[in-house]
Write an enzyme that holds these catalytic residues in place. Structure first.
Site, short mmCIF file in Angstrom:
data_model
loop_
_atom_site.label_atom_id
_atom_site.label_comp_id
_atom_site.label_asym_id
_atom_site.label_seq_id
_atom_site.Cartn_x
_atom_site.Cartn_y
_atom_site.Cartn_z
N GLY A 109 0.81 -1.22 0.00
CA GLY A 109 0.00 0.00 0.00
C GLY A 109 0.84 1.27 0.00
N GLN A 115 -7.99 -0.43 2.77
CA GLN A 115 -8.94 -0.97 3.75
C GLN A 115 -10.25 -1.42 3.10
OE1 GLN A 115 -8.53 -1.59 7.01
NE2 GLN A 115 -6.45 -0.76 7.09
N GLY A 128 -1.66 -6.50 0.02
CA GLY A 128 -1.96 -7.91 0.27
C GLY A 128 -2.25 -8.25 1.72
N HIS A 129 -1.48 -7.68 2.63
CA HIS A 129 -1.57 -8.16 4.02
C HIS A 129 -2.79 -7.64 4.77
CE1 HIS A 129 0.02 -4.71 6.52
NE2 HIS A 129 0.44 -4.31 5.33
N CYS A 176 0.95 2.92 13.17
CA CYS A 176 2.09 3.75 12.78
C CYS A 176 2.26 4.92 13.72
CB CYS A 176 1.89 4.28 11.36
SG CYS A 176 1.06 3.14 10.29
#
Ligand SMILES: *Cc1c(COP(=O)(O)O)cnc(C)c1O
Length: 394
Positions: free
Chosen positions: A73, A181, A202-203, A327
């Site tokens: 992303g 998202q 992907g994650h 983050c």
């Protein structure tokens, strides 16, 4: 999950599905060939990558040639914004985004400001929604790009992407959306929604980390992100992350197959948690829009409490959650998203984000709320602010 941990931080990352791992494994061993090779062993890998690209393209209603694999992303956001600025910078130097974007978008825009671009950061309302009238009014003759996220990672608000796409198209401005998202949680049609560029990771969809894609509409002028080999139509050099690509496609395929059932379940558990918290825990404020909301997102501010202490105590009871975004924890500043929806610093500091995934159950939801009730009461007992407030009202 195997261990006894209740994982409720699925907006930070999701566990890999077993079938995804199984699909990936051969590409670490026998199917190791470089897809660029001229032998059959390489051609097989090349075909597998091509099939994965087609599947992902189908999932957003575009052609395979518009899908560019990236490392996730953050890379997709960086690429879309920087390369659009570079390719269209001679036509104009104004970019429109919002105050609630992921840092991958916000910090990229900040970088471009240092390069002489001007950025408008749109306000959002108290639920985190962008006002499309305000967005249209912000467009100038020198505006080259609009970047508005599809759905917010902290408060779960789903933005009016279709309307934004119409406005961008009407004014001839490029429209990028960070759909990290939203992808596989809400239906996405890049044609119908007039999306020119879109970031996916992907994650966040039960796939592997370090892989994602950027959709770039055909005809969009965009510079290469990495120079080198001819991969990704010369725009993003580097030997393909074949295992990652296969895993990403398999994860997307499975997530789209069970999307309706999976998200309906998440919504039910989400609404149960929201109802119970609102009924049983006083001075709790729901953040984000009640209906235009991601299926798995619960975000509350508990007044007179410090979010980090709540997280530590929840962790002690085996519950993984987050305050603000992963983050930003580690920093003392409250989340920029919570400030943008108008929360006071103290209120923002007392916020908790629960993000549900396919593995969560109603029993876990009840365990969460039962424990949260106790933890909030205990922390408030120790809070002088809370004691003052109680004295005032009684
Ligand atoms: C997680 C996330 C990203 C970053 O994706 P990575 O693959 O971790 O780089 C970007 N935008 C949003 C909205 C996210 O939730």
């Amino acid at each position: 999950m195997e261990d006894n941990v209740i994982y409720m931080d699925n907006a930070a990352t999701t566990p890999l599905r077993k079938q995804v791992l199984e699909a990936m494994l051969p590409y670490f061993t026998e199917k190791f060939a470089n897809p660029s090779g001229i032998y059959r062993k390489a051609a097989e890998c090349r075909q597998d990558v091509a099939r994965a690209r087609e599947l992902l393209a189908d999932s957003i209603h575009t052609a395979a040639e518009n899908i560019y694999f990236t490392a996730g992303g953050s890379e997709s956001d960086n690429w879309a914004i920087k390369a659009a600025a570079e390719a269209y910078g001679s036509q104009g130097r104004h970019i429109i985004t919002t105050k609630i974007e992921h840092h991958a978008v916000l910090h990229t825009c900040g970088y471009l400001e240092k390069q002489g671009f001007e950025v408008t950061y749109l306000d959002v309302d108290e639920n985190g929604l962008v006002d499309v009238g305000q967005l249209e009014a912000a467009i100038r003759p020198d505006t080259i790009l609009i970047s508005v996220m599809f759905a917010n990672n902290e408060i779960g608000t789903i933005e009016p992407v279709e309307k934004i796409g119409q406005i961008a198209r009407k004014h001839g401005v490029l429209f990028h959306t960070d759909a990290v998202q939203a992808y596989t949680q809400v239906p996405i049609d890049v044609e119908e929604m007039n999306i020119d560029m879109m970031s996916v990771s992907g994650h966040k969809i039960y796939g592997p980390k370090g892989i994602g894609f950027l959709y770039i509409r055909k005809g969009v002028k965009i510079r290469s992100f990495l120079h080198g080999g001819a991969q990704e139509r010369h725009r993003r050099a580097g030997t393909e992350n074949v295992a990652g690509i296969i895993g990403l496609a398999r994860a997307a395929q499975l997530a789209l197959l069970d999307r309706e059932e999976r998200t309906a379940r998440e919504c039910k558990i989400r609404d149960h948690i929201i109802e119970r918290i609102e009924r049983e825990i006083p001075f709790a404020i729901l953040n984000g829009d009640r209906t235009k909301r991601l299926p798995g997102n619960v975000n509350f501010s508990f007044q007179y409490i410090e979010g980090e202490s709540m997280l530590i105590l929840l962790d002690g009871r085996g519950i993984c959650a987050s305050s603000g975004s992963a983050c930003t924890s580690g920093s003392l500043d409250p989340s920029h998203v919570l400030l943008a929806i108008g929360l006071a610093h103290e209120t923002a500091h007392g916020s908790l984000r629960i993000t549900l995934g396919m593995h969560n159950t109603m029993e876990e939801a009840d365990y969460l709320v039962d424990n949260l009730k106790e933890i909030v009461a205990r922390l408030r007992d120790m809070s002088p602010l809370y004691a003052d407030m109680v004295k005032k009202v009684s």
